[in-house]
Design an enzyme around this catalytic site. Sequence first.
Site, PDB file in Angstrom:
ATOM      1  CE  LYS A  42      -3.229  -2.359   3.091  1.00 29.04           C
ATOM      2  NZ  LYS A  42      -3.629  -2.427   4.513  1.00 29.04           N
ATOM      3  N   GLY A  43       2.089   1.103   0.445  1.00 30.53           N
ATOM      4  CA  GLY A  43       2.942   2.268   0.713  1.00 30.53           C
ATOM      5  C   GLY A  43       3.138   3.218  -0.453  1.00 30.53           C
ATOM      6  CD  GLU A  98       7.946  -0.952  -3.285  1.00 31.99           C
ATOM      7  OE1 GLU A  98       7.322  -0.194  -2.531  1.00 31.99           O
ATOM      8  OE2 GLU A  98       8.081  -2.165  -3.054  1.00 31.99           O
ATOM      9  CE  LYS A 130      14.943   2.975   6.736  1.00 31.02           C
ATOM     10  NZ  LYS A 130      14.257   2.107   7.722  1.00 31.02           N
ATOM     11  CB  VAL A 152      11.056   6.674   7.712  1.00 36.24           C
ATOM     12  CG1 VAL A 152      12.294   7.487   7.971  1.00 36.24           C
ATOM     13  CG2 VAL A 152      11.369   5.487   6.817  1.00 36.24           C
ATOM     14  CG  ASP A 158       2.233   0.714   7.707  1.00 36.68           C
ATOM     15  OD1 ASP A 158       3.184   0.452   6.947  1.00 36.68           O
ATOM     16  OD2 ASP A 158       1.649  -0.145   8.393  1.00 36.68           O
ATOM     17  NE  ARG A 164      -0.723   1.996   4.993  1.00 34.69           N
ATOM     18  CZ  ARG A 164       0.242   1.111   4.762  1.00 34.69           C
ATOM     19  NH1 ARG A 164       1.337   1.480   4.133  1.00 34.69           N
ATOM     20  NH2 ARG A 164       0.131  -0.134   5.165  1.00 34.69           N
TER      21      ARG A 164
HETATM   22  C1  PRP Z   1       7.331  -1.947   2.366  1.00 35.04           C
HETATM   23  C2  PRP Z   1       7.623  -1.127   1.121  1.00 35.04           C
HETATM   24  C3  PRP Z   1       8.273  -2.112   0.196  1.00 35.04           C
HETATM   25  C4  PRP Z   1       8.964  -3.074   1.132  1.00 35.04           C
HETATM   26  C5  PRP Z   1      10.426  -2.762   1.178  1.00 35.04           C
HETATM   27  O1  PRP Z   1       6.104  -2.596   2.215  1.00 35.04           O
HETATM   28  O2  PRP Z   1       6.460  -0.575   0.565  1.00 35.04           O
HETATM   29  O3  PRP Z   1       7.336  -2.766  -0.611  1.00 35.04           O
HETATM   30  O4  PRP Z   1       8.399  -2.891   2.443  1.00 35.04           O
HETATM   31  O5  PRP Z   1      11.087  -3.616   2.057  1.00 35.04           O
HETATM   32  P1  PRP Z   1      12.226  -4.601   1.601  1.00 35.04           P
HETATM   33  O6  PRP Z   1      13.142  -3.854   0.675  1.00 35.04           O
HETATM   34  O7  PRP Z   1      12.918  -4.960   2.902  1.00 35.04           O
HETATM   35  O8  PRP Z   1      11.608  -5.793   0.946  1.00 35.04           O
HETATM   36  P2  PRP Z   1       5.352  -3.302   3.430  1.00 35.04           P
HETATM   37  O9  PRP Z   1       5.644  -4.784   3.393  1.00 35.04           O
HETATM   38  O10 PRP Z   1       5.665  -2.593   4.705  1.00 35.04           O
HETATM   39  O11 PRP Z   1       3.823  -3.129   3.023  1.00 35.04           O
HETATM   40  P3  PRP Z   1       2.963  -1.778   2.855  1.00 35.04           P
HETATM   41  O12 PRP Z   1       3.534  -1.031   1.680  1.00 35.04           O
HETATM   42  O13 PRP Z   1       1.583  -2.267   2.597  1.00 35.04           O
HETATM   43  O14 PRP Z   1       3.080  -0.973   4.145  1.00 35.04           O
END
Ligand code: PRP
Length: 178
Positions: A42-43, A98, A130, A152, A158, A164
């Site tokens: 969702k991010g 992303e 990061k 963050v 979130d 968010r």
């Molecule tokens: C977050 C972000 C990326 C992923 C990055 O999503 O949106 O998709 O984590 O992390 P990584 O590089 O360690 O794989 P999250 O799983 O938190 O879901 P969300 O976007 O729904 O909050």
Amino acid sequence: MYEDVSEVLLTEEQIQQRVRELAEQISADYRGKDLLLVCVLKGGILFLTDLMRQLEIPHAIDFMAISSYGAGTESSGVVRILMDLNTSIEGKNVLIVEDIVDTGHTLDYILRNLSTRRPASLKVCALLNKPSRRQVDVPIHYVGFDIPNKFVIGYGLDFGEKYRNLPFVGVLKPEFYR
Ligand code: PRP
């Protein structure tokens, strides 16, 4: 909500300025091409909608939802698709949108998966990166900001599904996640 934030890492103005710059670059690079933005839920939604508004070229959008299994907040590297794209990407120029690349596992999985579907091109645009957390080497063609290894939230990111909607990227006070 703002009182849960210990530090504003990126202001709304800084984000919007950078989104404009990225959109300008993407518009120039994809002019005349069949562009499909793939937002990772969702991010990525706030970034997607702001980026779309600044793009000067026609484009379509689609969505994917991904889940990564792991203990607590750590990504395990085991990733699966919760919701797939609606459309075929064969022959299309796909740009993955992303919010953040952390360990790189999610993006690595998406890139491997989508590349089997024969897109004309497959690139990545991530607002936040990061680098210090990376476990898998993944290409990011358009990066908004390299950020330090801090917890963050905001602008799509979130903690427990909250925050968010913040228009800036902030650091959550440690007492909220410890
Ligand atoms: C977050 C972000 C990326 C992923 C990055 O999503 O949106 O998709 O984590 O992390 P990584 O590089 O360690 O794989 P999250 O799983 O938190 O879901 P969300 O976007 O729904 O909050």
